[in-house]
Scaffold this motif. Sequence first.
Motif, PDB file in Angstrom:
ATOM      1  N   GLY A 316       6.788 -27.525   6.902  1.00  0.00           N
ATOM      2  CA  GLY A 316       7.242 -27.028   5.603  1.00  0.00           C
ATOM      3  C   GLY A 316       8.740 -26.801   5.553  1.00  0.00           C
ATOM      4  N   THR A 317       9.155 -26.046   4.553  1.00  0.00           N
ATOM      5  CA  THR A 317      10.582 -25.818   4.312  1.00  0.00           C
ATOM      6  C   THR A 317      11.026 -24.482   4.908  1.00  0.00           C
ATOM      7  OG1 THR A 317      10.426 -27.062   2.242  1.00  0.00           O
ATOM      8  CG2 THR A 317      12.343 -25.643   2.509  1.00  0.00           C
ATOM      9  N   TYR A 318      12.178 -24.489   5.574  1.00  0.00           N
ATOM     10  CA  TYR A 318      12.746 -23.251   6.116  1.00  0.00           C
ATOM     11  C   TYR A 318      14.268 -23.367   6.096  1.00  0.00           C
ATOM     12  CZ  TYR A 318      13.767 -25.688  10.500  1.00  0.00           C
ATOM     13  OH  TYR A 318      14.259 -26.554  11.438  1.00  0.00           O
ATOM     14  N   LYS A 319      14.933 -22.243   6.357  1.00  0.00           N
ATOM     15  CA  LYS A 319      16.396 -22.228   6.420  1.00  0.00           C
ATOM     16  C   LYS A 319      16.838 -21.945   7.841  1.00  0.00           C
ATOM     17  CE  LYS A 319      17.427 -20.927   1.644  1.00  0.00           C
ATOM     18  NZ  LYS A 319      18.163 -19.992   0.760  1.00  0.00           N
ATOM     19  N   THR A 325      18.769 -25.472   4.051  1.00  0.00           N
ATOM     20  CA  THR A 325      17.351 -25.704   3.826  1.00  0.00           C
ATOM     21  C   THR A 325      16.919 -26.995   4.511  1.00  0.00           C
ATOM     22  OG1 THR A 325      17.425 -24.558   1.699  1.00  0.00           O
ATOM     23  CG2 THR A 325      15.556 -26.019   2.089  1.00  0.00           C
ATOM     24  N   ILE A 326      15.852 -26.910   5.291  1.00  0.00           N
ATOM     25  CA  ILE A 326      15.361 -28.058   6.057  1.00  0.00           C
ATOM     26  C   ILE A 326      13.871 -28.241   5.782  1.00  0.00           C
ATOM     27  CG2 ILE A 326      14.918 -28.950   8.383  1.00  0.00           C
ATOM     28  CD1 ILE A 326      17.418 -27.416   9.285  1.00  0.00           C
ATOM     29  N   ASP A 327      13.469 -29.482   5.503  1.00  0.00           N
ATOM     30  CA  ASP A 327      12.059 -29.817   5.332  1.00  0.00           C
ATOM     31  C   ASP A 327      11.517 -30.298   6.668  1.00  0.00           C
ATOM     32  OD1 ASP A 327      11.877 -29.212   2.597  1.00  0.00           O
ATOM     33  OD2 ASP A 327      12.801 -31.128   2.070  1.00  0.00           O
ATOM     34  N   ASN A 328      10.652 -29.520   7.269  1.00  0.00           N
ATOM     35  CA  ASN A 328      10.102 -29.854   8.577  1.00  0.00           C
ATOM     36  C   ASN A 328       8.774 -30.589   8.400  1.00  0.00           C
ATOM     37  OD1 ASN A 328      10.861 -29.621  11.280  1.00  0.00           O
ATOM     38  ND2 ASN A 328       9.288 -28.096  11.673  1.00  0.00           N
TER      39      ASN A 328
END
Length: 426
Positions: A316-319, A325-328
Amino acid sequence: MKFFRAVLFIISVFFVSGVFAQSSSELKKRRDKLTNELEQLNKEYNEVASSKKVSLKQLNILKAKINLREEKIRNINSEVRNLNNQISQSNNTVRSLQAQLDQLKKDYAGMVLFAYRNKSGYNKLMFIFAAKDFNQAYRRLKYLQQFGAYRERQAGYIQNTQKELKEKIQELDKDKKQKSDLLADQEKEKATLGKEKNNQLKEITNLSKHQGTLRKQQRDLRNKIDKANKQIQAVVRREIEQARREAEEKARLAAAKAKAENRAGESKAKTIDKSSTTSEVLNATPEAAKLSNDFLGNRGRLPWPVANGQLVHGFGTYKDAEGITIDNLGYEIRTGDGAAVRAVFDGEVINITDVSGTYLVIIRHGEYFTSYQNLRTVVVSKGQKVNTKQTLGTVATDPSSGEAEVIFGLTKGVTSVDPKLWLTPN
């Protein structure tokens, strides 16, 4: 009848308590595991803190500690809720047992009073001899005997109920003490969590003095992951197209053979063409369809790609630390230096690629694909069939951050899915 209904109620209460106890045992086991992981992280953090090397490892360990401590607090909350249920159930049982005991004592007191008024042997004999005939006299004799036996049973019921009541009260006191200890542990964890979050802010401030170096580390890492993700998508698409071509060719040859043998239109089986879905293409053969079904059947029970590891970033998305912001698209799992990376299910290795100095391994499981990024060594080869938990290679340690992380990905066709739904809870 009232007594037996009460006994059945008490048995059901003890059964429910047993269910709670089992759940509490699992929660305690999980809490102990989290405590051990936190102790290990504390040890690693102290080792890194003593080093003057500028890296993100110290910050990453802090973040991992915060995540684990928050999970431990949630675990304690669940334990407290369980204990509240047990305490409530125990209170109900105590009240029920007390009411049963009071009724038994009242009934027994009535019997004692009756027996006292008719205690003389003369009265008993007169009661028997006053019968109209022999049969009535016999029945009166049996009544007196049964009355005496009933008194003994009632006395036994009272003793057993008193014993159960005492045990339940002791159990209730034990649960209350355990709840008190858990709440104290929870407050301690919350206080430690606050300190760790403050340390995280200080660490970010300290590391910000070396923003150029650290941003380059982060940028290189993200570029490497992005490059690997693009490689995974490309490999899966090629695999789908190859499977489509093979299925179409097989269908064409079958049709040509049928035509030559004057059996055109005889087959009712669905053939693969341009309109076929990705799932139909990847499950075109019986072997692929079975592997897909087996993989799906193990949803939620697949082993982790490493024997021991902590989740750094989930799907999912995290900072990140810089607020980016990074989409994992997978699981970033922190493990030990040189740890073995293993397949999570039976399948076939379809690709091994060098991505910026470390290896990427992709395995096909019917219409599902798993990927394993950041391997230092690989001990399997392309086209090789592998089994569940078979070693694929060893994890690489990043020289700049000092982190040993494997990045695990899972796709259904080209669509990324959350590994949390498939892997065994860690």
